[in-house]
Write a protein that holds these residues in place. Structure first.
Motif, PDB file in Angstrom:
ATOM      1  N   GLY A 284       0.780  -1.290   0.002  1.00  0.00           N
ATOM      2  CA  GLY A 284       0.040  -0.097   0.066  1.00  0.00           C
ATOM      3  C   GLY A 284       0.773   1.300   0.182  1.00  0.00           C
TER       4      GLY A 284
ATOM      5  N   ARG B 149      -5.519  -0.776  13.044  1.00  0.00           N
ATOM      6  CA  ARG B 149      -5.453   0.393  12.413  1.00  0.00           C
ATOM      7  C   ARG B 149      -6.956   1.068  12.213  1.00  0.00           C
ATOM      8  NH1 ARG B 149      -1.455  -1.676   7.747  1.00  0.00           N
ATOM      9  NH2 ARG B 149      -2.952  -3.221   7.690  1.00  0.00           N
TER      10      ARG B 149
ATOM     11  N   LYS C 109      -2.597  -9.746  -3.064  1.00  0.00           N
ATOM     12  CA  LYS C 109      -1.583  -9.470  -3.971  1.00  0.00           C
ATOM     13  C   LYS C 109      -0.500 -10.304  -3.764  1.00  0.00           C
ATOM     14  CE  LYS C 109       1.313  -6.311  -2.075  1.00  0.00           C
ATOM     15  NZ  LYS C 109       0.622  -6.420  -0.731  1.00  0.00           N
ATOM     16  N   ASP C 110      -0.164 -10.596  -2.531  1.00  0.00           N
ATOM     17  CA  ASP C 110       0.714 -11.393  -1.937  1.00  0.00           C
ATOM     18  C   ASP C 110       1.043 -12.894  -2.509  1.00  0.00           C
ATOM     19  OD1 ASP C 110       2.254  -9.096  -0.799  1.00  0.00           O
ATOM     20  OD2 ASP C 110       0.755  -9.237   0.712  1.00  0.00           O
TER      21      ASP C 110
ATOM     22  N   THR D 251       6.753  -3.522   1.941  1.00  0.00           N
ATOM     23  CA  THR D 251       5.717  -3.168   2.847  1.00  0.00           C
ATOM     24  C   THR D 251       5.889  -2.024   3.775  1.00  0.00           C
ATOM     25  OG1 THR D 251       3.819  -3.990   4.250  1.00  0.00           O
ATOM     26  CG2 THR D 251       5.918  -4.932   4.566  1.00  0.00           C
TER      27      THR D 251
ATOM     28  N   VAL E  49       6.764  -1.715   7.005  1.00  0.00           N
ATOM     29  CA  VAL E  49       8.040  -2.261   8.127  1.00  0.00           C
ATOM     30  C   VAL E  49       9.012  -2.942   7.313  1.00  0.00           C
ATOM     31  CG1 VAL E  49       6.365  -2.358  10.053  1.00  0.00           C
ATOM     32  CG2 VAL E  49       6.605  -4.465   8.341  1.00  0.00           C
TER      33      VAL E  49
ATOM     34  N   ASN F   4      11.060  -4.832   8.946  1.00  0.00           N
ATOM     35  CA  ASN F   4      11.084  -6.467   9.344  1.00  0.00           C
ATOM     36  C   ASN F   4       9.872  -6.949   9.651  1.00  0.00           C
ATOM     37  OD1 ASN F   4      13.919  -5.223   9.919  1.00  0.00           O
ATOM     38  ND2 ASN F   4      14.199  -7.364   9.756  1.00  0.00           N
ATOM     39  N   VAL F   5       9.522  -8.117   9.709  1.00  0.00           N
ATOM     40  CA  VAL F   5       8.627  -9.074  10.217  1.00  0.00           C
ATOM     41  C   VAL F   5       8.776  -9.066  11.807  1.00  0.00           C
ATOM     42  CG1 VAL F   5       6.972 -11.072  10.404  1.00  0.00           C
ATOM     43  CG2 VAL F   5       8.076 -10.136   8.173  1.00  0.00           C
ATOM     44  N   TYR F   6       8.036  -8.923  12.689  1.00  0.00           N
ATOM     45  CA  TYR F   6       8.206  -8.926  14.348  1.00  0.00           C
ATOM     46  C   TYR F   6       7.269 -10.014  14.728  1.00  0.00           C
ATOM     47  CZ  TYR F   6      10.517  -4.404  14.313  1.00  0.00           C
ATOM     48  OH  TYR F   6      11.367  -3.300  13.961  1.00  0.00           O
TER      49      TYR F   6
ATOM     50  N   PHE G 152       4.389  -8.197  17.720  1.00  0.00           N
ATOM     51  CA  PHE G 152       4.503  -6.906  17.169  1.00  0.00           C
ATOM     52  C   PHE G 152       3.539  -6.068  18.064  1.00  0.00           C
ATOM     53  CE2 PHE G 152       2.535  -4.247  13.872  1.00  0.00           C
ATOM     54  CZ  PHE G 152       3.657  -3.489  13.607  1.00  0.00           C
TER      55      PHE G 152
ATOM     56  N   GLN H 298       1.144 -15.335  15.704  1.00  0.00           N
ATOM     57  CA  GLN H 298       2.152 -14.026  15.848  1.00  0.00           C
ATOM     58  C   GLN H 298       1.678 -12.919  14.810  1.00  0.00           C
ATOM     59  OE1 GLN H 298       4.036 -12.995  17.862  1.00  0.00           O
ATOM     60  NE2 GLN H 298       4.800 -14.727  19.260  1.00  0.00           N
ATOM     61  N   PHE H 299       1.077 -13.229  13.661  1.00  0.00           N
ATOM     62  CA  PHE H 299       1.005 -12.399  12.411  1.00  0.00           C
ATOM     63  C   PHE H 299      -0.712 -11.998  12.207  1.00  0.00           C
ATOM     64  CE2 PHE H 299       4.394 -15.262  11.491  1.00  0.00           C
ATOM     65  CZ  PHE H 299       5.685 -14.459  11.962  1.00  0.00           C
ATOM     66  N   ALA H 300      -0.854 -10.781  12.122  1.00  0.00           N
ATOM     67  CA  ALA H 300      -2.158 -10.287  12.035  1.00  0.00           C
ATOM     68  C   ALA H 300      -2.644 -10.555  10.627  1.00  0.00           C
ATOM     69  CB  ALA H 300      -2.232  -9.022  12.090  1.00  0.00           C
TER      70      ALA H 300
ATOM     71  N   SER I 218      -3.038  -8.448   7.028  1.00  0.00           N
ATOM     72  CA  SER I 218      -1.976  -7.765   6.931  1.00  0.00           C
ATOM     73  C   SER I 218      -0.567  -8.484   6.630  1.00  0.00           C
ATOM     74  CB  SER I 218      -1.891  -6.576   7.862  1.00  0.00           C
ATOM     75  OG  SER I 218      -1.633  -7.114   9.346  1.00  0.00           O
ATOM     76  N   MET I 219      -0.042  -8.872   8.155  1.00  0.00           N
ATOM     77  CA  MET I 219       1.129  -9.468   7.848  1.00  0.00           C
ATOM     78  C   MET I 219       1.111 -10.966   7.672  1.00  0.00           C
ATOM     79  SD  MET I 219       4.440  -9.239   7.543  1.00  0.00           S
ATOM     80  CE  MET I 219       4.719  -7.395   7.961  1.00  0.00           C
TER      81      MET I 219
ATOM     82  N   LYS J 217       1.300 -12.223   3.900  1.00  0.00           N
ATOM     83  CA  LYS J 217       2.671 -12.139   3.394  1.00  0.00           C
ATOM     84  C   LYS J 217       3.569 -13.203   3.874  1.00  0.00           C
ATOM     85  CE  LYS J 217       2.021  -7.081   3.725  1.00  0.00           C
ATOM     86  NZ  LYS J 217       1.645  -7.094   2.532  1.00  0.00           N
TER      87      LYS J 217
HETATM   88  N1  ADP Z   1       4.080  -9.271  12.892  1.00  0.00           N
HETATM   89  C1  ADP Z   1       4.036  -8.196  12.449  1.00  0.00           C
HETATM   90  N2  ADP Z   1       5.379  -7.742  12.044  1.00  0.00           N
HETATM   91  C2  ADP Z   1       5.288  -6.724  11.464  1.00  0.00           C
HETATM   92  N3  ADP Z   1       4.327  -6.056  10.826  1.00  0.00           N
HETATM   93  C3  ADP Z   1       3.043  -6.298  11.422  1.00  0.00           C
HETATM   94  C4  ADP Z   1       2.861  -7.476  11.958  1.00  0.00           C
HETATM   95  N4  ADP Z   1       1.576  -7.499  12.196  1.00  0.00           N
HETATM   96  C5  ADP Z   1       0.816  -6.406  11.680  1.00  0.00           C
HETATM   97  N5  ADP Z   1       1.955  -5.818  10.980  1.00  0.00           N
HETATM   98  C6  ADP Z   1       1.420  -4.664  10.224  1.00  0.00           C
HETATM   99  O1  ADP Z   1       1.201  -5.218   9.072  1.00  0.00           O
HETATM  100  C7  ADP Z   1       1.461  -4.010   8.005  1.00  0.00           C
HETATM  101  C8  ADP Z   1       1.512  -4.655   6.516  1.00  0.00           C
HETATM  102  O2  ADP Z   1       0.256  -4.957   6.152  1.00  0.00           O
HETATM  103  P1  ADP Z   1      -0.336  -4.098   5.078  1.00  0.00           P
HETATM  104  O3  ADP Z   1      -0.019  -2.548   5.398  1.00  0.00           O
HETATM  105  O4  ADP Z   1      -1.800  -4.573   5.079  1.00  0.00           O
HETATM  106  O5  ADP Z   1       0.257  -4.471   3.543  1.00  0.00           O
HETATM  107  P2  ADP Z   1       0.636  -3.838   2.430  1.00  0.00           P
HETATM  108  O6  ADP Z   1       1.912  -3.165   2.634  1.00  0.00           O
HETATM  109  O7  ADP Z   1       0.695  -4.887   1.493  1.00  0.00           O
HETATM  110  O8  ADP Z   1      -0.457  -2.859   2.097  1.00  0.00           O
HETATM  111  C9  ADP Z   1       2.867  -3.583   8.536  1.00  0.00           C
HETATM  112  O9  ADP Z   1       3.158  -2.172   8.224  1.00  0.00           O
HETATM  113  C10 ADP Z   1       2.446  -3.537  10.086  1.00  0.00           C
HETATM  114  O10 ADP Z   1       1.857  -2.305  10.439  1.00  0.00           O
END
Ligand code: ADP
Ligand code: CP
Length: 319
Positions: free
Chosen positions: A11, A156, A212-213, A232, A234, A236-238, A241, A265-267, A270-271, A274
């Protein structure tokens, strides 16, 4: 030697704070400048991009203007429209910079359709966030008005959610491959590709937005890419988070990522997609590498989250 690199643009590589057409084109110009670095290094570049904010906005415009003489267009067509508009912006941004830098290459976007399964359970469970972020109150009011589903998106805000089936095939793959083999920088699978099902009367669009991923991962797999890079918001992936004990992932094996997925661990939306997309790619291409990082970190790619599926790493892990 140059590598084949599939990049999925998130995005904020397209839209930051100014959602006007000019605002998005300005952001894309900066994005293109960074991507051209990969071309200068001699790599084959394949670009995929998202459309979540744009397709949701277009859908809202369709609904707001809906009338007998000007009927709202269905979601598959909105995906095609945003794939076309963003492809046009990316293509021109890339080509302007290639000309400026005197690089003898051209970028071209391909209208791309992805085959999905009409029995995919995703059709019963809308999960893909699209359009603007709303407050909970705004989302409730919008849902009462348009009957759509709204969900909270990774802390968000609230967004409209639509079905997001998995892409099973990329219909224009042979043409994309041909263009790449002939030296063109292709922009394809934009917005996850236009979702279609196969019917006796041919391909038919369906009301969905493919992630798209996942579409980019499928393309990277089909093209035998050396690198699959997801850019994306960030570096790094966390894990953990957003909490005090959050920890960034640097070099990581897919087996570790699967373990973290089982720990939630991953939302979702969003993450998570990916991380799932890079796992899907590396399971098919175990000697390739995948990176999740930010566009700003493109020059320091290897400090992002670098994911592998090499048996060597697995042996080290088990040692
Ligand atoms: N575990 C995680 N580690 C890093 N970022 C995370 C995590 N969980 C959620 N996020 C959030 O997800 C976002 C990426 O998803 P999104 O904005 O939907 O993707 P895109 O870049 O494809 O539009 C990151 O910028 C971060 O704010
Ligand atoms: N189609 C899609 O996944 O778009 P975003 O990445 O912008 O959400």
């Amino acid at each position: 030697m140059g590598k084949r690199i599939v990049v999925a643009l998130g995005g904020n590589a397209i839209l930051t704070d100014d959602p006007t057409a000019q605002g998005q084109q300005n952001v894309l110009r900066e994005t293109a400048e960074k991507l051209v670095t990969l071309v200068k290094q001699g790599h084959q570049l394949v670009i995929a991009h998202g459309n979540g904010p744009q397709v949701g906005n277009l859908l809202n415009q369709q609904l707001a203007a809906n009338s007998e003489k000007n009927p709202a267009l269905p979601l598959d067509t909105c995906v095609a429209m945003t794939q076309g508009s963003i492809g046009y912006w990316v293509q021109n941004a890339m080509n302007d910079i290639l000309i400026k830098e005197n690089i003898q290459k051209q970028a071209v976007s391909v209208v791309t359709q992805c085959l999905v399964n009409q029995d995919d359970p995703a059709f019963q469970n809308p999960s893909k966030p699209v359009g603007p972020f709303l407050t909970e109150e705004e989302a409730k009011a919008a849902s009462e008005k348009d009957g759509a589903h709204y969900k909270e998106d990774a802390g968000r805000g609230w967004r409209k959610v639509v079905p997001s089936p998995k892409p099973e095939e990329i219909l224009e793959y042979p043409m994309v491959k041909n263009l790449i083999d002939n030296g063109f920088i292709t922009i394809s699978a934009g917005g996850g590709g236009i979702p279609v099902i196969a019917t006796e009367d041919g391909y038919k669009g369906v009301e969905a937005v493919i992630d798209k991923d996942f579409a980019a991962a499928k393309l990277a797999e089909m093209l035998n890419a050396d690198y699959f890079i997801i850019l994306t918001g960030v570096d790094n992936v966390y894990i953990n988070f957003g909490k005090e004990n959050q920890k960034k992932l640097e070099q990581v094996h897919i087996s570790e990522l699967k373990e973290y997925i089982s720990q939630n661990q991953f939302a979702a939306g969003s993450m998570l997609p990916k991380v799932q997309a890079v796992i899907q790619f590396l399971e098919k291409r175990p000697f390739a590498q995948a990176v999740i990082t930010s566009l700003d970190n493109l020059e320091n790619l290897l400090t992002g989250t670098v994911v592998s599926n090499s048996s060597l790493k697995a042996v080290n892990q088990n040692a």
